[in-house]
Motif scaffolding. Structure first.
Motif, mmCIF file in Angstrom:
data_model
loop_
_atom_site.group_PDB
_atom_site.id
_atom_site.type_symbol
_atom_site.label_atom_id
_atom_site.label_comp_id
_atom_site.label_asym_id
_atom_site.label_seq_id
_atom_site.Cartn_x
_atom_site.Cartn_y
_atom_site.Cartn_z
ATOM 1 N N LEU A 56 0.850 -1.240 0.046
ATOM 2 C CA LEU A 56 -0.004 0.088 -0.004
ATOM 3 C C LEU A 56 0.946 1.082 -0.102
ATOM 4 O O LEU A 56 0.681 2.116 -0.762
ATOM 5 N N TYR A 57 1.937 1.300 0.645
ATOM 6 C CA TYR A 57 2.948 2.481 0.962
ATOM 7 C C TYR A 57 3.617 2.512 -0.564
ATOM 8 O O TYR A 57 3.547 3.758 -1.050
ATOM 9 N N LEU A 58 4.012 1.414 -1.223
ATOM 10 C CA LEU A 58 4.467 1.647 -2.529
ATOM 11 C C LEU A 58 3.598 2.167 -3.478
ATOM 12 O O LEU A 58 3.739 3.077 -4.383
ATOM 13 N N ARG A 103 1.944 9.162 -6.102
ATOM 14 C CA ARG A 103 2.406 10.599 -5.614
ATOM 15 C C ARG A 103 3.148 11.312 -6.539
ATOM 16 O O ARG A 103 3.387 12.346 -7.040
ATOM 17 N N TYR A 104 4.252 10.092 -7.168
ATOM 18 C CA TYR A 104 5.282 10.644 -8.153
ATOM 19 C C TYR A 104 5.225 10.623 -9.441
ATOM 20 O O TYR A 104 5.363 11.420 -10.343
ATOM 21 N N ILE A 150 11.730 5.240 -7.698
ATOM 22 C CA ILE A 150 11.340 5.913 -6.440
ATOM 23 C C ILE A 150 11.866 5.092 -5.276
ATOM 24 O O ILE A 150 11.766 5.686 -4.031
ATOM 25 N N LEU A 151 12.409 4.019 -5.084
ATOM 26 C CA LEU A 151 12.710 3.322 -3.861
ATOM 27 C C LEU A 151 13.902 4.074 -3.216
ATOM 28 O O LEU A 151 13.692 4.164 -1.965
ATOM 29 N N ALA A 162 13.097 3.984 7.388
ATOM 30 C CA ALA A 162 13.671 2.978 6.616
ATOM 31 C C ALA A 162 14.489 3.670 5.364
ATOM 32 O O ALA A 162 14.276 4.702 4.786
ATOM 33 N N ARG A 163 15.477 2.715 4.699
ATOM 34 C CA ARG A 163 16.204 2.989 3.596
ATOM 35 C C ARG A 163 16.057 2.101 2.712
ATOM 36 O O ARG A 163 16.233 0.823 3.025
ATOM 37 N N TYR A 164 15.558 2.167 1.401
ATOM 38 C CA TYR A 164 15.272 1.269 0.440
ATOM 39 C C TYR A 164 16.473 1.286 -0.569
ATOM 40 O O TYR A 164 17.023 2.228 -0.954
ATOM 41 N N ARG A 165 16.870 0.017 -1.082
ATOM 42 C CA ARG A 165 17.704 -0.047 -1.963
ATOM 43 C C ARG A 165 17.547 -1.342 -3.030
ATOM 44 O O ARG A 165 16.692 -2.128 -2.624
#
Length: 122
Positions: A10-12, A18-19, A58-59, A70-73
């Protein structure tokens, strides 16, 4: 930290909308979070080929996982779930080899290995 796969999905979706707006969210009809391991903080996100670029772009901009920062990669982009599964197995083996020395007892080591390698069949 524990976060449900559905919450992450859902967040993704929210951030893609948004973007990239309506076009971005319309192209993400097949977006799924297939796997999430809280111990290694590794997940598999499934999307169609083409729109997967929206996710990978967008990650790095995302900063939350549920209510936690958090940090996404992007570690790997695979064509099939089997290829992603092979990558995760190698990644988990490297993680185990790196962290196994911090655990003293055999029971603790076995418990850590079970937590890291816990995965549903894809």
């Amino acid at each position: 930290m524990s976060i449900a796969s559905y919450t992450l999905m859902l967040y993704l979706r929210e951030q893609i909308e948004r973007y990239y707006g309506e076009f971005g969210i319309a192209s993400m009809l097949r977006l799924k979070v297939i796997y999430f391991n809280a111990k290694t903080h590794l997940c598999i996100i499934q999307a169609l080929h083409g729109p997967h670029r929206f996710i990978t772009s967008i990650l790095p901009l995302l900063t939350l996982a549920g209510k936690h920062s958090a940090r996404y990669r992007t570690l790997y982009v695979g064509a099939t779930l089997q290829q992603c599964n092979k990558f995760i197995i190698k990644f988990q083996q490297r993680y185990i080899n790196k962290t196994i020395g911090h655990y003293r007892g055999i029971v603790q080591k076995q418990k850590m290995i079970e937590e890291v390698t816990k995965m549903k069949q894809l």
